[in-house]
Design a protein around this motif. Sequence first.
Motif, PDB file in Angstrom:
ATOM      1  N   SER A  33       0.826  -1.197   0.000  1.00 36.46           N
ATOM      2  CA  SER A  33       0.000   0.000   0.000  1.00 36.46           C
ATOM      3  C   SER A  33       0.860   1.246   0.000  1.00 36.46           C
ATOM      4  O   SER A  33       1.957   1.270   0.523  1.00 36.46           O
ATOM      5  N   SER A  34       0.378   2.267  -0.599  1.00 39.78           N
ATOM      6  CA  SER A  34       1.099   3.534  -0.609  1.00 39.78           C
ATOM      7  C   SER A  34       0.103   4.674  -0.544  1.00 39.78           C
ATOM      8  O   SER A  34      -1.058   4.529  -0.861  1.00 39.78           O
ATOM      9  N   GLY A  35       0.587   5.803  -0.083  1.00 42.35           N
ATOM     10  CA  GLY A  35      -0.276   6.967   0.001  1.00 42.35           C
ATOM     11  C   GLY A  35       0.553   8.220   0.072  1.00 42.35           C
ATOM     12  O   GLY A  35       1.699   8.179   0.499  1.00 42.35           O
ATOM     13  N   LYS A  36       0.007   9.334  -0.344  1.00 41.02           N
ATOM     14  CA  LYS A  36       0.754  10.579  -0.345  1.00 41.02           C
ATOM     15  C   LYS A  36       0.378  11.414   0.881  1.00 41.02           C
ATOM     16  O   LYS A  36      -0.738  11.373   1.370  1.00 41.02           O
ATOM     17  N   THR A  37       1.347  12.153   1.376  1.00 42.21           N
ATOM     18  CA  THR A  37       1.105  13.074   2.473  1.00 42.21           C
ATOM     19  C   THR A  37       1.531  14.463   2.017  1.00 42.21           C
ATOM     20  O   THR A  37       1.910  14.665   0.871  1.00 42.21           O
ATOM     21  N   THR A  38       1.484  15.391   2.934  1.00 45.32           N
ATOM     22  CA  THR A  38       1.951  16.726   2.603  1.00 45.32           C
ATOM     23  C   THR A  38       3.441  16.691   2.336  1.00 45.32           C
ATOM     24  O   THR A  38       4.149  15.761   2.738  1.00 45.32           O
ATOM     25  N   ASN A  39       3.918  17.709   1.665  1.00 44.03           N
ATOM     26  CA  ASN A  39       5.338  17.852   1.352  1.00 44.03           C
ATOM     27  C   ASN A  39       5.861  16.719   0.476  1.00 44.03           C
ATOM     28  O   ASN A  39       7.049  16.407   0.481  1.00 44.03           O
ATOM     29  N   ASP A  40       4.967  16.076  -0.285  1.00 43.68           N
ATOM     30  CA  ASP A  40       5.370  15.054  -1.253  1.00 43.68           C
ATOM     31  C   ASP A  40       6.093  13.866  -0.611  1.00 43.68           C
ATOM     32  O   ASP A  40       7.009  13.295  -1.217  1.00 43.68           O
ATOM     33  N   TYR A  41       5.721  13.500   0.578  1.00 43.36           N
ATOM     34  CA  TYR A  41       6.237  12.263   1.185  1.00 43.36           C
ATOM     35  C   TYR A  41       5.382  11.089   0.714  1.00 43.36           C
ATOM     36  O   TYR A  41       4.173  11.216   0.543  1.00 43.36           O
ATOM     37  N   THR A  42       6.028   9.950   0.521  1.00 42.39           N
ATOM     38  CA  THR A  42       5.329   8.723   0.149  1.00 42.39           C
ATOM     39  C   THR A  42       5.453   7.714   1.281  1.00 42.39           C
ATOM     40  O   THR A  42       6.501   7.610   1.915  1.00 42.39           O
ATOM     41  N   ARG A  43       4.365   6.994   1.510  1.00 38.93           N
ATOM     42  CA  ARG A  43       4.348   5.948   2.541  1.00 38.93           C
ATOM     43  C   ARG A  43       4.139   4.597   1.879  1.00 38.93           C
ATOM     44  O   ARG A  43       3.268   4.437   1.035  1.00 38.93           O
ATOM     45  N   LEU A  44       4.926   3.627   2.285  1.00 34.56           N
ATOM     46  CA  LEU A  44       4.780   2.246   1.830  1.00 34.56           C
ATOM     47  C   LEU A  44       4.719   1.351   3.054  1.00 34.56           C
ATOM     48  O   LEU A  44       5.381   1.614   4.052  1.00 34.56           O
ATOM     49  N   SER A  45       3.949   0.283   2.974  1.00 37.58           N
ATOM     50  CA  SER A  45       3.934  -0.681   4.069  1.00 37.58           C
ATOM     51  C   SER A  45       3.532  -2.036   3.535  1.00 37.58           C
ATOM     52  O   SER A  45       2.956  -2.152   2.447  1.00 37.58           O
ATOM     53  N   GLY A  46       3.834  -3.077   4.266  1.00 44.24           N
ATOM     54  CA  GLY A  46       3.500  -4.424   3.834  1.00 44.24           C
ATOM     55  C   GLY A  46       4.096  -5.462   4.751  1.00 44.24           C
ATOM     56  O   GLY A  46       4.433  -5.164   5.905  1.00 44.24           O
ATOM     57  N   GLU A  47       4.240  -6.669   4.243  1.00 44.68           N
ATOM     58  CA  GLU A  47       4.786  -7.779   5.013  1.00 44.68           C
ATOM     59  C   GLU A  47       5.901  -8.448   4.225  1.00 44.68           C
ATOM     60  O   GLU A  47       5.797  -8.623   3.002  1.00 44.68           O
ATOM     61  N   VAL A  48       6.954  -8.824   4.933  1.00 51.17           N
ATOM     62  CA  VAL A  48       8.063  -9.542   4.336  1.00 51.17           C
ATOM     63  C   VAL A  48       8.808 -10.261   5.441  1.00 51.17           C
ATOM     64  O   VAL A  48       8.830  -9.799   6.584  1.00 51.17           O
TER      65      VAL A  48
ATOM     66  N   ASP B   2      10.797  11.337   1.322  1.00 56.03           N
ATOM     67  CA  ASP B   2      10.371  12.648   0.825  1.00 56.03           C
ATOM     68  C   ASP B   2      10.430  12.772  -0.692  1.00 56.03           C
ATOM     69  O   ASP B   2      10.944  13.758  -1.230  1.00 56.03           O
ATOM     70  N   LEU B   3       9.896  11.781  -1.394  1.00 59.10           N
ATOM     71  CA  LEU B   3       9.771  11.824  -2.838  1.00 59.10           C
ATOM     72  C   LEU B   3       8.341  11.457  -3.213  1.00 59.10           C
ATOM     73  O   LEU B   3       7.718  10.631  -2.541  1.00 59.10           O
ATOM     74  N   PRO B   4       7.795  12.050  -4.273  1.00 62.37           N
ATOM     75  CA  PRO B   4       6.402  11.755  -4.633  1.00 62.37           C
ATOM     76  C   PRO B   4       6.218  10.430  -5.353  1.00 62.37           C
ATOM     77  O   PRO B   4       5.104   9.935  -5.459  1.00 62.37           O
ATOM     78  N   LYS B   5       7.285   9.829  -5.860  1.00 57.98           N
ATOM     79  CA  LYS B   5       7.171   8.612  -6.656  1.00 57.98           C
ATOM     80  C   LYS B   5       7.079   7.368  -5.773  1.00 57.98           C
ATOM     81  O   LYS B   5       7.744   7.269  -4.744  1.00 57.98           O
ATOM     82  N   ASP B   6       6.259   6.410  -6.195  1.00 55.14           N
ATOM     83  CA  ASP B   6       6.111   5.124  -5.511  1.00 55.14           C
ATOM     84  C   ASP B   6       7.249   4.198  -5.946  1.00 55.14           C
ATOM     85  O   ASP B   6       7.325   3.787  -7.100  1.00 55.14           O
ATOM     86  N   TYR B   7       8.134   3.871  -5.000  1.00 52.04           N
ATOM     87  CA  TYR B   7       9.260   2.992  -5.294  1.00 52.04           C
ATOM     88  C   TYR B   7       9.067   1.601  -4.697  1.00 52.04           C
ATOM     89  O   TYR B   7      10.038   0.951  -4.290  1.00 52.04           O
ATOM     90  N   SER B   8       7.835   1.127  -4.638  1.00 55.07           N
ATOM     91  CA  SER B   8       7.572  -0.183  -4.052  1.00 55.07           C
ATOM     92  C   SER B   8       8.277  -1.301  -4.825  1.00 55.07           C
ATOM     93  O   SER B   8       8.729  -2.287  -4.229  1.00 55.07           O
ATOM     94  N   LEU B   9       8.385  -1.178  -6.149  1.00 59.38           N
ATOM     95  CA  LEU B   9       9.077  -2.199  -6.928  1.00 59.38           C
ATOM     96  C   LEU B   9      10.568  -2.233  -6.589  1.00 59.38           C
ATOM     97  O   LEU B   9      11.178  -3.311  -6.524  1.00 59.38           O
ATOM     98  N   ALA B  10      11.146  -1.066  -6.364  1.00 62.34           N
ATOM     99  CA  ALA B  10      12.560  -1.011  -5.983  1.00 62.34           C
ATOM    100  C   ALA B  10      12.766  -1.569  -4.585  1.00 62.34           C
ATOM    101  O   ALA B  10      13.779  -2.220  -4.310  1.00 62.34           O
ATOM    102  N   VAL B  11      11.807  -1.341  -3.695  1.00 63.79           N
ATOM    103  CA  VAL B  11      11.869  -1.932  -2.360  1.00 63.79           C
ATOM    104  C   VAL B  11      11.804  -3.447  -2.468  1.00 63.79           C
ATOM    105  O   VAL B  11      12.584  -4.178  -1.838  1.00 63.79           O
TER     106      VAL B  11
END
Length: 348
Positions: free
Chosen positions: A31-46, A56-65
């Motif tokens: 899951s991902s979501g945007k906040t103020t100041n162009d922060y991105t949040r990712l979370s999950g299980e591994v 502090d980047l607007p792009k979703d880097y879940s694939l890189a994670v």
Amino acid sequence: MHLHASLSSLLRAGKLCALVAVAAGALFACSSGKTTNDYTRLSGEVFTTTFSIQYDLPKDYSLAVDSTFHAFSHSLNPFDSTSLISAINRNESQQADSMLREVFLQSVEISRQTGGSYDVTCSPFINLWGFGFEKKNSVSQHTIDSIRAFVGYEKVTFDGLRMIKADPRMKMDFSSISKGYCSDLVARMLLGKGAKNYLVELGGEIAYQGVNPQGKPWVIGIDKPVEGASVSEEQFQVRIQLPTTAGGVATSGNYRNFKLVDGKKVAHTIDPRTGYPIQTDILSVTILAPSCMLADGLATACMTRRAEEVPALVKHFPGVEYMLILGDGKDGFRTLMSPGFERLVLAD
């Protein structure tokens, strides 16, 4: 996508909780979501645990994670039969990579400074007591004595990227340090993408830098050492405000991770010098260090020491601060902190 096998021994007793809101998710419907100041949040299980990431980047880097997790697993996951460390443990190969070498060299430095009470080659002992990646049926003094002959970090050397074991019976398990290293790897990836502010939390081990979306230093909570307790703000022993410079923080403790052997609780911290579980006067150790890898390894190492021995140990590692949670002999707890750590504690 999913990793081949779990890293169950990465789930250690102590836990840090990042005091940030994260979206729910599972690997790798991340899951991902945007906040103020162009922060991105990712979370999950591994690795049978959860992760949460903010940067502090607007792009979703879940694939890189995800790619980072897979690269880490291929190198250091003893539960993945195709990993480099698994092949080395089975004596099918000596081939390591830069990740395995980096973690090994850091673990050796900790081993030297602890006189061998911390040792990643004690995997046979960990397995014997039921905390590792192999299961053993029984524990006896004869078995412990036989294993002791091929346990010892000084029996492993590197020749370039070849890992050479002095005894083919040796097996290594980096779970006491590699979860912190994995957090560092994700942080490095984010830095490479241009992030300047981030918090990477993997199963309680945290790599951080800079400030949160509100422009303030990141704040984390450290659990009280209560068996079976779920994490809530009311159960935090302390909350600390992290420095803005890059670093890592990790906690280790025996109070949630134990086995029942002949009806008795057995702590998951094993002393490689004796082959037996060890329980000192320390219930929990939290380490703040220049890297999460170092924080992770040192937190485990300190669990093999008495509280009075910890200050001398951490002095060997520049930039390290600590907090110990000790029992008070009753139902409560008391804390012992380095001066630098105490300055980070927030008032209630």
